[in-house]
Write a protein that holds these residues in place. Structure first.
Motif, PDB file in Angstrom:
ATOM      1  N   LEU A  23      -3.797 -10.246  -8.166  1.00  9.76           N
ATOM      2  CA  LEU A  23      -4.369 -11.145  -6.853  1.00  9.76           C
ATOM      3  C   LEU A  23      -5.838 -11.268  -6.968  1.00  9.76           C
ATOM      4  N   TYR A  29      -4.490 -12.505   2.953  1.00  8.28           N
ATOM      5  CA  TYR A  29      -4.224 -12.759   1.419  1.00  8.28           C
ATOM      6  C   TYR A  29      -3.097 -11.907   0.881  1.00  8.28           C
ATOM      7  N   HIS A  30      -2.578 -10.865   1.325  1.00 10.24           N
ATOM      8  CA  HIS A  30      -1.391  -9.967   0.992  1.00 10.24           C
ATOM      9  C   HIS A  30      -0.227 -11.160   1.125  1.00 10.24           C
ATOM     10  N   VAL A  34       3.077  -3.608  -4.375  1.00 16.05           N
ATOM     11  CA  VAL A  34       1.767  -3.966  -4.532  1.00 16.05           C
ATOM     12  C   VAL A  34       0.867  -2.740  -4.651  1.00 16.05           C
ATOM     13  N   SER A  63      -3.914  -5.729  -6.829  1.00 16.35           N
ATOM     14  CA  SER A  63      -5.145  -6.185  -5.924  1.00 16.35           C
ATOM     15  C   SER A  63      -6.566  -6.233  -7.005  1.00 16.35           C
ATOM     16  N   THR A 119     -10.258  -2.622 -10.396  1.00 19.94           N
ATOM     17  CA  THR A 119      -8.765  -3.012 -10.520  1.00 19.94           C
ATOM     18  C   THR A 119      -8.300  -2.263 -12.059  1.00 19.94           C
ATOM     19  N   ILE A 132      -2.790  -0.933  -4.971  1.00 17.19           N
ATOM     20  CA  ILE A 132      -4.335  -1.421  -4.341  1.00 17.19           C
ATOM     21  C   ILE A 132      -5.329  -0.166  -4.674  1.00 17.19           C
ATOM     22  N   PHE A 151     -13.639  -8.768  -2.619  1.00 15.20           N
ATOM     23  CA  PHE A 151     -12.293  -8.823  -1.518  1.00 15.20           C
ATOM     24  C   PHE A 151     -13.121  -8.767  -0.038  1.00 15.20           C
ATOM     25  N   THR A 201      -9.903  -6.490  -6.710  1.00 15.25           N
ATOM     26  CA  THR A 201     -10.907  -6.296  -5.542  1.00 15.25           C
ATOM     27  C   THR A 201     -12.172  -6.834  -5.650  1.00 15.25           C
ATOM     28  N   GLN A 247      -7.467  -9.827   5.713  1.00 19.20           N
ATOM     29  CA  GLN A 247      -6.700  -9.187   4.660  1.00 19.20           C
ATOM     30  C   GLN A 247      -5.349  -9.245   4.662  1.00 19.20           C
ATOM     31  N   LEU A 259      -9.520 -11.361  -5.881  1.00 18.07           N
ATOM     32  CA  LEU A 259      -9.860 -11.491  -4.618  1.00 18.07           C
ATOM     33  C   LEU A 259     -11.447 -11.579  -4.677  1.00 18.07           C
ATOM     34  N   ASN A 271      -7.658  -2.106   3.151  1.00 16.31           N
ATOM     35  CA  ASN A 271      -6.927  -3.142   2.199  1.00 16.31           C
ATOM     36  C   ASN A 271      -5.573  -2.888   2.162  1.00 16.31           C
TER      37      ASN A 271
END
Length: 737
Positions: free
Chosen positions: A334, A476-477, A498, A657, A637, A500, A344, A659, A473, A336, A507
């Motif tokens: 994802l 976007y999830h 997910v 994510s 990440t 993160i 993000f 980020t 936030q 961001l 987040n």
């Protein structure tokens, strides 16, 4: 035009009316829900004799739903097609359209609306009524407009089954789909309330949703906020002690040191409602989700739409805003980092300044304080510097960051983002000191009172302790999951995990909130670096800071030991037991540790798993992914990628994510790619990275910021509370006085 702008008078009117009704109900026998509705609407004549006006595309079910709503409320129903237009014209609507053509039809239809008046009724508009501005302004003067929002594909299917072959605007060369898409802008211009529904929902169910939505619209008393440290008796606070969305945006931290959370939790979407957003754009999804989280008495739908459009319209380099990219196997990224400051944090901080400017009273100046471990600072500075000039004169920002605890590019970026109302101060300490200092300043009533009396200035927070930071936030999830469905990776309802990278817990908390709202997230994987206090806590239930010192790492945004937003999650799993949360955090403050009860740990571990990543493994992951795919992960990440590899069970997709953009951490990236000679100049480092033609490309916003002159011009202060306060007062004097 009828807009709810002054939220306090509206609340007072509705509160007094509802209080009177509730008193009558308590003194009488139990009343069924439908009877309560009839009592409320009949005694208040649809709130001051206003109408409920149903609006939407042809085939949305306005006529049928209008009849059901009117029956439930025992009030008149008026169908504009049948009861107004055909009687005015003495011919059918289709005959009129064929007789005069598209443009003249709209004009004639609008004229009929201008002559129409009603009160205390349910009114079903035509699909084309909203295209006549004067007619809609006339209708809104005495009505609450409810938008029946049905996916275009569903409408087209319905119209086909109804054998509708002619609507306003349908001409050779223009498809029905194009017309329906074109009309959306008019529906979105006029509505007060949106009711979202898909294709297989019974009209009776939609009618109930309309009634629920109108009830919510008229009763903002239901959407109050409490502190995570509120005691049980706090639930029966006096009315003037209630906190609303506008209040928590401006106040940031609760007076008792806790964090604000919605008293009745977050809204839940049905599976059908989520599915209706599969074809939607990111901005459309954001609008729908945030409307349900922010009461229109605080921010009307039209203003919220303007804010979202400003935040995401041109400031992001990718048209998808938060695209989901396949990495390898069952892993998806994802992304961001397409915002102006490449992290993000931009998702919230391109929106929050405009929300803040709208919510605060005009009679006071505000200084927004923020502590950052790296990415928040530049995002806050950039976001608030984009306010209108009039707002910048009354809103300023001061950003505190650990002088030696961020990357050189992050520091250059924060300094480069300074504007006439936005400043950065380096603190000779770590992030935890900066964050704790800001919390202490907010809870120091003598000091905040002094600033208000002496300078006419109030303080506000822009860290993720501010509730408004979390809402974008969640979007976007949710959007990431919907994108996987849209891409055909999974059918709706299939679970995903997910992963993160997590420091302050904001987040990952937003992902947990998205799960609560109906997104099928199975597990949230919390990824830590060598500052792995959260990993230990999630595995053992013991939050222990004794003997821990912050370790500077390649992933500075998660170099955090005190995770502020964890408090919100503990409040949630403790069934909103504010006394328990207070006890835990007092123990953490005084003794440096606390331990969860066994039942709470079991609850936590149903939602969360955790792991951590060493510095060596972080760099190795960056090198490995680049070698096999040509894609460069940033250091945060990479932490998440390492943990995801270890903890996923590969039975479902996992969304990692991403980020931040790797450009922000060029020295670590160059080291991971095993490039021997690294120039110390940040701009040179980015140019070197760019020469490798990486995916994604080097971030343009960072390049532009680093090209600015004066990127070493900022203030530095010691880790001393009195010094921080002195800087605050100096800024206030220079900007506001």
């Amino acid at each position: 035009m009828f807009h709810v702008v002054q939220y306090q008078p509206l609340r007072l009117i509705i509160h007094n009316s509802l209080s009177s009704m509730c008193l009558k109900l308590m003194l009488s026998r139990p009343v069924a829900l439908a009877q309560i509705w009839k009592s409320w609407f009949s005694s208040n004549s649809l709130v001051g004799n206003k109408n409920i006006i149903l609006m939407g595309p042809p085939g949305a079910g306005k006529t049928t739903i209008g009849r059901i709503v009117s029956q439930k409320l025992d009030c008149p129903v008026i169908d504009i097609d049948d009861d107004v237009l055909e009687k005015t014209w003495n011919m059918s609507v289709s005959e009129k359209l064929q007789d005069v053509g598209n443009e003249q039809f709209l004009e004639e239809e609008g004229k009929a609306l201008l002559k129409f008046s009603a009160s205390g009724s349910v009114i079903s508009l035509t699909g084309s009524n909203p295209m006549h501005a004067a007619g809609m302004q006339h209708m809104k003067k005495n009505g609450i407009v409810v938008y029946l929002d049905v996916p275009t594909a569903v409408i087209m299917s319905r119209l086909k089954s109804m054998k509708v072959d002619r609507i306003v605007g349908l001409t050779p060369g223009i498809s029905l789909k194009d017309i329906l898409q074109f009309r959306k802008q008019f529906y979105e211009r006029w509505y007060d309330i949106r009711v979202l529904h898909g294709g297989d929902v019974a009209p009776e169910v939609v009618a109930e949703k309309v009634l629920d939505a109108v009830k919510r619209y008229q009763n903002s008393e239901l959407e109050t906020f409490i502190s995570t440290r509120s005691s049980g008796c706090g639930r029966s606070m006096k009315k003037d002690s209630h906190k609303y969305f506008s209040d928590v945006v401006t106040e940031g931290l609760a007076p008792d040191g806790g964090l604000f959370v919605p008293e009745r939790g977050l809204p839940k979407f049905t599976a059908g409602e989520w599915q209706s957003l599969i074809e939607a754009t990111y901005i459309e999804r954001a609008q729908v989700i945030l409307e349900r989280c922010i009461h229109p008495a605080d921010i009307p739908a039209s203003k919220l739409s303007e804010i979202i459009g400003t935040a995401y319209g041109e400031n992001f380099t990718c048209s998808k805003i938060a695209p989901v990219r396949h990495l390898a196997g069952n892993q998806f990224l994802l992304e961001l980092f397409h915002g102006p400051t490449a992290s993000f944090k931009d998702f919230a901080l391109q929106m929050v300044p405009h929300i803040f400017a709208y919510c605060i009273p005009r009679s006071c100046n505000y200084l927004v304080l923020v502590a950052t471990s790296g990415d928040t600072g530049s995002a806050v500075l950039d976001g608030f510097s984009r306010l209108h000039d009039a707002d910048k004169q009354r809103i300023a920002v001061m950003n505190f960051f650990p002088e030696d605890g961020v990357s050189s590019i992050q520091k250059s970026q924060m300094i480069g983002c300074q504007k006439e109302n936005a400043w950065s101060v380096g603190v000779k300490s770590d992030f935890d000191f900066c964050q704790t200092a800001i919390k202490q300043i907010f809870t120091n009533s003598d000091y905040t009172g002094f600033l208000t009396v002496e300078y006419g200035t109030a303080l506000a927070a822009a860290n993720s302790i501010n509730w408004s930071r979390l809402l974008p936030q969640i979007v976007y999830h949710a959007s990431a999951y919907l994108d996987l469905v849209h891409q055909g990776i999974i059918p709706f309802g299939s679970p995903v995990d997910v992963c993160i990278p997590t420091g302050n817990f904001g987040n990952i908390l937003a992902a947990l909130y998205a799960k609560m709202m109906g997104i099928p997230i199975r597990k949230c994987i919390c990824a830590s670096n060598e500052n792995n206090v959260l990993t230990d806590f999630i595995r053992t239930g013991v939050y222990d800071l004794r003997g821990r010192k912050l370790i500077p790492t390649f992933s500075p945004a998660v170099d955090i030991l005190k995770s502020s937003n964890l408090e919100r999650y503990l409040h949630l799993i403790a069934n909103e037991d504010g006394q328990l949360v207070t006890q835990l955090y007092n123990q953490l403050e005084n003794q440096g540790h606390f331990q969860l009860r066994k039942d709470l740990l079991e609850k936590l571990q149903r939602d969360l798993v955790a792991g951590w990543c060493s510095e060596e493994d972080c760099l190795a992951a960056i090198h490995s992914v680049y070698s096999t795919t040509g894609y460069i992960l940033d250091t945060h990440t990479a932490v998440a990628k390492v943990v995801a590899d270890r903890l996923q069970d590969r039975t479902c997709p996992i969304i990692i994510s991403s980020t931040a953009h790797y450009s922000k951490f060029a020295p670590a990236i160059l080291r991971a790619l095993r490039i021997a000679e690294i120039n110390q100049n940040p701009l040179s480092q980015l140019h070197l990275l760019s020469s490798y033609s990486p995916l994604p490309p080097v971030h343009w916003g960072l390049l532009e910021t680093l090209k600015k002159k004066g990127n070493d011009d900022h203030q530095v202060c010691a880790a001393d509370m009195s010094m921080l306060m002195s800087h605050i007062e100096t800024l206030i004097q220079n900007h506001f006085m």
